[in-house]
Scaffold this motif. Structure first.
Motif, PDB file in Angstrom:
ATOM      1  N   LYS A   1       0.862  -1.377  -0.072  1.00  0.00           N
ATOM      2  CA  LYS A   1       0.005   0.000   0.010  1.00  0.00           C
ATOM      3  C   LYS A   1       0.902   1.373  -0.016  1.00  0.00           C
ATOM      4  O   LYS A   1       2.087   1.071   0.194  1.00  0.00           O
ATOM      5  CB  LYS A   1      -0.599   0.051   1.261  1.00  0.00           C
ATOM      6  N   PRO A   2       0.216   2.385  -0.344  1.00  0.00           N
ATOM      7  CA  PRO A   2       1.273   3.577  -0.398  1.00  0.00           C
ATOM      8  C   PRO A   2       2.012   3.855   0.982  1.00  0.00           C
ATOM      9  O   PRO A   2       3.160   4.139   0.666  1.00  0.00           O
ATOM     10  CB  PRO A   2       0.343   4.679  -0.561  1.00  0.00           C
ATOM     11  N   PHE A   3       1.552   3.449   2.256  1.00  0.00           N
ATOM     12  CA  PHE A   3       2.296   3.709   3.364  1.00  0.00           C
ATOM     13  C   PHE A   3       3.121   2.427   3.979  1.00  0.00           C
ATOM     14  O   PHE A   3       3.796   2.773   5.070  1.00  0.00           O
ATOM     15  CB  PHE A   3       1.414   4.583   4.267  1.00  0.00           C
ATOM     16  N   CYS A   4       2.724   1.315   3.266  1.00  0.00           N
ATOM     17  CA  CYS A   4       3.360   0.151   3.801  1.00  0.00           C
ATOM     18  C   CYS A   4       3.567  -0.949   2.714  1.00  0.00           C
ATOM     19  O   CYS A   4       2.701  -1.023   1.988  1.00  0.00           O
ATOM     20  CB  CYS A   4       2.804  -0.296   4.888  1.00  0.00           C
ATOM     21  N   GLN A   5       4.629  -1.641   3.050  1.00  0.00           N
ATOM     22  CA  GLN A   5       4.746  -3.093   2.525  1.00  0.00           C
ATOM     23  C   GLN A   5       5.033  -4.046   3.254  1.00  0.00           C
ATOM     24  O   GLN A   5       5.593  -3.792   4.467  1.00  0.00           O
ATOM     25  CB  GLN A   5       5.854  -2.910   1.111  1.00  0.00           C
ATOM     26  N   VAL A   6       4.551  -5.310   3.113  1.00  0.00           N
ATOM     27  CA  VAL A   6       5.078  -6.377   3.705  1.00  0.00           C
ATOM     28  C   VAL A   6       6.229  -7.360   3.100  1.00  0.00           C
ATOM     29  O   VAL A   6       5.898  -7.560   1.949  1.00  0.00           O
ATOM     30  CB  VAL A   6       3.774  -7.386   4.182  1.00  0.00           C
TER      31      VAL A   6
ATOM     32  N   THR B   1      -6.614   4.591   9.696  1.00  0.00           N
ATOM     33  CA  THR B   1      -5.844   3.905   8.483  1.00  0.00           C
ATOM     34  C   THR B   1      -5.135   2.791   8.790  1.00  0.00           C
ATOM     35  O   THR B   1      -4.924   1.807   8.052  1.00  0.00           O
ATOM     36  CB  THR B   1      -5.060   4.970   7.580  1.00  0.00           C
ATOM     37  N   TYR B   2      -4.204   2.824   9.991  1.00  0.00           N
ATOM     38  CA  TYR B   2      -3.068   2.028  10.197  1.00  0.00           C
ATOM     39  C   TYR B   2      -3.676   0.794  10.592  1.00  0.00           C
ATOM     40  O   TYR B   2      -3.540  -0.404  10.114  1.00  0.00           O
ATOM     41  CB  TYR B   2      -2.377   2.799  11.642  1.00  0.00           C
ATOM     42  N   ILE B   3      -5.040   0.770  11.321  1.00  0.00           N
ATOM     43  CA  ILE B   3      -5.686  -0.234  11.837  1.00  0.00           C
ATOM     44  C   ILE B   3      -6.653  -1.059  10.650  1.00  0.00           C
ATOM     45  O   ILE B   3      -6.400  -1.976  10.370  1.00  0.00           O
ATOM     46  CB  ILE B   3      -6.726   0.074  12.830  1.00  0.00           C
TER      47      ILE B   3
ATOM     48  N   CYS C   1       6.206  -2.950  20.532  1.00  0.00           N
ATOM     49  CA  CYS C   1       5.931  -1.547  21.090  1.00  0.00           C
ATOM     50  C   CYS C   1       4.779  -0.692  20.585  1.00  0.00           C
ATOM     51  O   CYS C   1       3.686  -1.230  20.779  1.00  0.00           O
ATOM     52  CB  CYS C   1       7.367  -0.753  21.023  1.00  0.00           C
ATOM     53  N   GLN C   2       4.927   0.221  19.960  1.00  0.00           N
ATOM     54  CA  GLN C   2       3.704   1.355  19.389  1.00  0.00           C
ATOM     55  C   GLN C   2       2.934   0.264  18.788  1.00  0.00           C
ATOM     56  O   GLN C   2       1.586   0.655  19.123  1.00  0.00           O
ATOM     57  CB  GLN C   2       4.644   2.121  18.480  1.00  0.00           C
ATOM     58  N   PRO C   3       3.044  -0.637  17.848  1.00  0.00           N
ATOM     59  CA  PRO C   3       1.788  -1.134  17.196  1.00  0.00           C
ATOM     60  C   PRO C   3       0.966  -2.125  18.137  1.00  0.00           C
ATOM     61  O   PRO C   3      -0.038  -2.644  17.685  1.00  0.00           O
ATOM     62  CB  PRO C   3       2.230  -2.154  16.108  1.00  0.00           C
ATOM     63  N   SER C   4       1.111  -2.201  19.525  1.00  0.00           N
ATOM     64  CA  SER C   4       0.525  -3.023  20.251  1.00  0.00           C
ATOM     65  C   SER C   4      -0.890  -2.634  20.441  1.00  0.00           C
ATOM     66  O   SER C   4      -1.900  -3.411  20.410  1.00  0.00           O
ATOM     67  CB  SER C   4       1.140  -3.125  21.770  1.00  0.00           C
ATOM     68  N   VAL C   5      -1.046  -1.135  20.354  1.00  0.00           N
ATOM     69  CA  VAL C   5      -2.367  -0.722  20.605  1.00  0.00           C
ATOM     70  C   VAL C   5      -3.129  -0.995  19.220  1.00  0.00           C
ATOM     71  O   VAL C   5      -4.391  -1.611  19.167  1.00  0.00           O
ATOM     72  CB  VAL C   5      -2.277   0.746  20.949  1.00  0.00           C
ATOM     73  N   PRO C   6      -2.924  -0.713  18.030  1.00  0.00           N
ATOM     74  CA  PRO C   6      -3.565  -0.791  16.826  1.00  0.00           C
ATOM     75  C   PRO C   6      -3.732  -2.173  16.371  1.00  0.00           C
ATOM     76  O   PRO C   6      -4.759  -2.691  16.074  1.00  0.00           O
ATOM     77  CB  PRO C   6      -2.641  -0.111  15.827  1.00  0.00           C
TER      78      PRO C   6
END
Length: 423
Positions: free
Chosen positions: A86-91, A158-160, A180-185
């Motif tokens: 996607k524009p903001f992420c790739q796996v 959008t992250y979720i 860390c940070q992605p634990s919440v989303p």
């Protein structure tokens, strides 16, 4: 309009002639045909030039550089392949050229890297430790300054959305590790999927050093965010990407701001480390100097975050504590932790974590009353700080094996009592 990014770029370009002069000088004083190279004076000049170049450099995105692993005693080549984009992420999937099918089933794992200023390569050690026994993928978040404005906004919602799409694309037999940070989303994405009865709910999620409830054992980072609030950060930390990048004029929280904050928290330690490297170079201690280079090449490589994602995260996680209070929303829908009934949860914390205090990640287990106790596990690792939760010798020796055992247990019918006692 905040012009701090423009001044930062200007300073970088103004130093270009001095950096070129330092490089040229270092070449002279490292030249093997120059007799001065072998003197204390020559090594001192060379070391000073290298330190100047390194402290004024713009560090690019590092490589994972994981060409091989060992699977069941057999050396195996590893190649990287983009399997979702996607524009903001790739796996990225780390494809292992297995010479024979593994004797034991190897769970499929998606590592969700933090979107907090550093690149996903910060988790190189995490991936390396998992590769021998797992099919491993990782989220490779894109530097916001490299995403054109026409790609649209990217906020916490959008992250979720991205996470839900990933889980559905790679599930249902998927295990997720959030660092860390992605634990919440990640927690919110699973809760929304379970509440809506969506397909592709992960089999398990392992939350590592995550700020699920920052009211527990608040750290200096948590207190700063809570005291100042998102409006302060909007006024003082948000700027626009200057010309010269695909994302020109996009509002961002620049990576160099985040890096300044990280460095400031332990300034004495970083100054000492650089002084030690200077002495290693003067003494011609190449091994010690190389360890310093490897660490800081990664640590000083930073990326920008979109302003909307950064501010929404600060407000939701650190100011309002919306998730543990039952008030977090994904778009207009309430995120209900009680909806989680199937996805197993493992919470991992570090005893000396100064970013996410002890108890903040454990809160995930307390927030899910409808998830069976045998599908929950907690591990507190003694003697490690935040970085040690997902990297280093204790991670490899103690944490990674427990995570792997947990995922195997959740895929089958094995009880977790032994794992719980071991933790």
């Amino acid at each position: 309009m905040d012009l701090s990014y423009f001044w930062y770029e200007a300073a970088h370009w103004m130093l270009t002639p001095a950096r070129a002069a330092a490089d040229a000088t270092q070449l002279v004083f490292k030249n093997p045909v120059n007799p001065i190279t072998y003197t204390p004076y020559g090594r001192t000049v060379s070391a000073a030039c290298e330190m100047f170049e390194r402290t004024t450099r713009r560090y690019g995105k590092p490589a994972f550089n994981l060409p091989s692993t060992v699977v069941e005693g057999v050396s195996t080549d590893v190649t990287e392949r983009v399997v979702w984009s996607k524009p903001f992420c790739q796996v990225i999937s780390f494809e292992r050229a297995l010479k024979r099918p593994p004797v034991q089933a190897q769970p499929k794992v998606l590592v969700v890297a933090p979107m907090s200023g550093h690149y996903a390569t910060l988790l190189r050690g995490t991936v390396e430790a998992l590769l021998p026994a797992h099919e491993v993928m990782i989220t490779d978040w894109v530097d916001a300054r490299m995403v054109p404005l026409e790609a649209g906004r990217f906020d916490l919602d959008t992250y979720i959305d991205y996470l839900i799409e990933m889980f559905q694309a790679f599930g249902p037999d998927l295990h997720v590790i959030a660092v860390c940070q992605p634990s919440v989303p990640v927690f919110a994405a699973v809760a929304r999927m379970e509440a809506e009865g969506m397909a592709g709910v992960p089999t398990s999620m392992t939350l590592m050093g995550g700020p699920i409830d920052t009211r527990r054992s608040p750290t200096a980072v948590n207190c700063l965010a809570a005291e100042r609030g998102s409006e302060w950060f909007k006024r003082n930390c948000i700027t626009v990407v200057p010309p010269g990048y695909p994302g020109t004029w996009r509002e961002v929280y620049p990576g160099f701001f985040q890096l300044s904050g990280f460095m400031g928290m332990n300034l004495d330690r970083h100054l000492t480390a650089h002084w030690d490297m200077f002495k290693h170079l003067v003494r011609n201690d190449g091994d010690s100097a190389e360890k310093h280079r490897d660490f800081y090449d990664e640590y000083l490589s930073v990326m920008d975050l979109t302003a909307e994602f950064y501010l929404q995260t600060v407000n939701t996680v650190f100011v309002e504590h919306a998730l543990p209070k039952g008030e977090m929303r994904h778009h207009d829908a309430l995120v209900d932790p009680g909806a989680i009934r199937h996805c197993a949860i493992m919470a991992v914390e570090g005893e000396n974590d100064d970013i996410s205090g002890v108890g903040q990640t454990l809160a995930a287990l307390d927030l899910t009353p409808n998830l069976a106790a045998e599908r929950k596990l907690y591990h507190l690792q003694k003697g490690v700080g935040h970085y040690g939760v997902f990297n280093g010798s204790r991670f490899r020796a103690n944490i990674a094996p427990r995570i792997s055992a947990f995922m195997h247990a959740m895929q089958g019918t094995q009880a977790v009592q032994d794992l719980r006692e071991a933790s």
